[in-house]
Design a protein around this motif. Sequence first.
Motif, mmCIF file in Angstrom:
data_model
loop_
_atom_site.group_PDB
_atom_site.id
_atom_site.type_symbol
_atom_site.label_atom_id
_atom_site.label_comp_id
_atom_site.label_asym_id
_atom_site.label_seq_id
_atom_site.Cartn_x
_atom_site.Cartn_y
_atom_site.Cartn_z
ATOM 1 N N LEU A 81 0.866 -1.183 0.000
ATOM 2 C CA LEU A 81 0.000 0.000 0.000
ATOM 3 C C LEU A 81 0.897 1.226 0.000
ATOM 4 C CD1 LEU A 81 -2.757 1.481 0.446
ATOM 5 C CD2 LEU A 81 -2.292 1.301 2.887
ATOM 6 N N TYR A 82 0.524 2.205 -0.799
ATOM 7 C CA TYR A 82 1.249 3.485 -0.838
ATOM 8 C C TYR A 82 0.250 4.584 -0.547
ATOM 9 C CZ TYR A 82 4.356 7.143 -2.764
ATOM 10 O OH TYR A 82 5.151 8.239 -2.946
ATOM 11 N N ILE A 83 0.524 5.345 0.491
ATOM 12 C CA ILE A 83 -0.348 6.485 0.793
ATOM 13 C C ILE A 83 0.485 7.756 0.760
ATOM 14 C CG2 ILE A 83 -1.780 7.641 2.534
ATOM 15 C CD1 ILE A 83 -2.844 4.994 3.403
ATOM 16 N N SER A 84 0.025 8.695 -0.064
ATOM 17 C CA SER A 84 0.694 9.987 -0.179
ATOM 18 C C SER A 84 -0.251 11.064 0.333
ATOM 19 C CB SER A 84 1.049 10.239 -1.646
ATOM 20 O OG SER A 84 1.758 11.446 -1.766
ATOM 21 N N THR A 112 -7.078 -1.422 -5.372
ATOM 22 C CA THR A 112 -6.744 0.009 -5.321
ATOM 23 C C THR A 112 -8.015 0.839 -5.126
ATOM 24 O OG1 THR A 112 -4.903 -0.397 -6.822
ATOM 25 C CG2 THR A 112 -5.612 1.892 -6.580
ATOM 26 N N LEU A 113 -9.045 0.482 -5.866
ATOM 27 C CA LEU A 113 -10.309 1.231 -5.775
ATOM 28 C C LEU A 113 -10.977 1.019 -4.410
ATOM 29 C CD1 LEU A 113 -11.635 0.474 -9.381
ATOM 30 C CD2 LEU A 113 -10.469 2.544 -8.569
ATOM 31 N N GLU A 114 -10.795 -0.158 -3.838
ATOM 32 C CA GLU A 114 -11.336 -0.413 -2.490
ATOM 33 C C GLU A 114 -10.623 0.447 -1.448
ATOM 34 O OE1 GLU A 114 -12.239 -5.086 -3.499
ATOM 35 O OE2 GLU A 114 -11.145 -4.637 -1.657
ATOM 36 N N TRP A 115 -9.291 0.502 -1.544
ATOM 37 C CA TRP A 115 -8.529 1.369 -0.618
ATOM 38 C C TRP A 115 -8.999 2.813 -0.767
ATOM 39 C CZ3 TRP A 115 -5.771 0.185 3.459
ATOM 40 C CH2 TRP A 115 -5.088 -1.029 3.533
ATOM 41 N N GLN A 116 -9.137 3.254 -2.007
ATOM 42 C CA GLN A 116 -9.559 4.636 -2.264
ATOM 43 C C GLN A 116 -10.895 4.935 -1.596
ATOM 44 O OE1 GLN A 116 -10.925 5.377 -6.249
ATOM 45 N NE2 GLN A 116 -10.348 7.548 -6.202
ATOM 46 N N LYS A 117 -11.867 4.064 -1.815
ATOM 47 C CA LYS A 117 -13.209 4.303 -1.281
ATOM 48 C C LYS A 117 -13.221 4.219 0.246
ATOM 49 C CE LYS A 117 -18.084 3.202 -1.802
ATOM 50 N NZ LYS A 117 -18.336 3.548 -0.406
ATOM 51 N N ASP A 118 -12.553 3.204 0.786
ATOM 52 C CA ASP A 118 -12.529 3.034 2.242
ATOM 53 C C ASP A 118 -11.848 4.222 2.926
ATOM 54 O OD1 ASP A 118 -13.799 0.669 1.782
ATOM 55 O OD2 ASP A 118 -12.200 -0.631 2.512
ATOM 56 N N THR A 148 3.844 3.569 -9.040
ATOM 57 C CA THR A 148 3.950 2.651 -7.895
ATOM 58 C C THR A 148 3.432 1.280 -8.303
ATOM 59 O OG1 THR A 148 1.976 3.866 -7.201
ATOM 60 C CG2 THR A 148 3.937 4.143 -5.860
ATOM 61 N N ALA A 149 4.109 0.233 -7.821
ATOM 62 C CA ALA A 149 3.778 -1.141 -8.217
ATOM 63 C C ALA A 149 2.688 -1.751 -7.340
ATOM 64 C CB ALA A 149 5.040 -1.995 -8.161
ATOM 65 N N MET A 150 2.186 -0.960 -6.385
ATOM 66 C CA MET A 150 1.201 -1.471 -5.428
ATOM 67 C C MET A 150 -0.007 -0.528 -5.429
ATOM 68 S SD MET A 150 3.412 0.798 -3.984
ATOM 69 C CE MET A 150 4.820 -0.264 -4.063
ATOM 70 N N PRO A 151 -1.134 -0.931 -4.821
ATOM 71 C CA PRO A 151 -2.240 0.014 -4.697
ATOM 72 C C PRO A 151 -1.754 1.321 -4.080
ATOM 73 C CG PRO A 151 -2.964 -2.154 -4.016
ATOM 74 C CD PRO A 151 -1.474 -2.255 -4.250
ATOM 75 N N ALA A 152 -2.059 2.422 -4.752
ATOM 76 C CA ALA A 152 -1.575 3.723 -4.293
ATOM 77 C C ALA A 152 -2.722 4.720 -4.284
ATOM 78 C CB ALA A 152 -0.463 4.222 -5.211
ATOM 79 N N VAL A 153 -2.833 5.448 -3.188
ATOM 80 C CA VAL A 153 -3.863 6.478 -3.072
ATOM 81 C C VAL A 153 -3.196 7.782 -2.649
ATOM 82 C CG1 VAL A 153 -6.057 7.143 -2.018
ATOM 83 C CG2 VAL A 153 -5.538 4.709 -2.362
ATOM 84 N N LEU A 154 -3.486 8.827 -3.387
ATOM 85 C CA LEU A 154 -2.988 10.157 -3.034
ATOM 86 C C LEU A 154 -4.149 10.943 -2.439
ATOM 87 C CD1 LEU A 154 -0.530 12.375 -4.983
ATOM 88 C CD2 LEU A 154 -2.639 13.380 -4.079
#
Length: 238
Positions: A81-84, A112-118, A148-154
Amino acid sequence: MFKIALTAGHYRYTAGKRCLKKLDPNETREWVLNNRIANKVEELLAEYEGYSLLRTDDRNGEKEITMEERVAAANNFGAELYISIHHNAGIMGGKGGGIVAYVYGKTKNPVTLEWQKDLYDALIKHTGLKGNRATPLASSNLYECRATAMPAVLLELGFMDSATDVPVILSEEYANSCAAAITEVIVKRAGLTKKPAVQSDTLYRVQVGAFRVKKNAENLAQELKSKGYSAIVREEQK
Ligand SMILES: [Zn+2]
């Protein structure tokens, strides 16, 4: 062990990125706001186990670390997971704004979309900074999300030039709420568990014997004392 890459956008001396002067006379820099929340996420996560975390920025904000370097560090780390963390601009002193969560526009990864929404849902629940964006779950060609090679959310956690957002995003309480929201989602989705509490006020006493003749009890107590243990004779009625 769930691997998290966390980054506070920009650094202390990034040109331009700051709150609008007429809304914040201190012109608080974006990095200060970003870093405050990233630090609080780290503090809250420290109560949990089952993860390792890499900050891909400079926590002191003194060294400029490029987006390319940050992304490469996260990829090398093997982050899942990448969070910026960022704060937005573009309202030029107007009202409205609110939180926006970005992912790479062409992502095909449902996780990725699940992380974004959550993350977005939790941030709104904790902060109430819903704003007026037509697409708060946004997609873009942002480098950090794309490379980024992993789910990433900015996360853009409010507008630094919005009359509505600025008084909110400057507050410590808002930073606490953002950090609580981000931590809550990571804990839940990554299945982290709370570290066991230290039982510092529990004592474990050793009982060594009981005698019907008082003198025998006193002799044993004396023997234990001679070896450096504390020992007392306590009378008990059967
Ligand atoms: Zn930014």
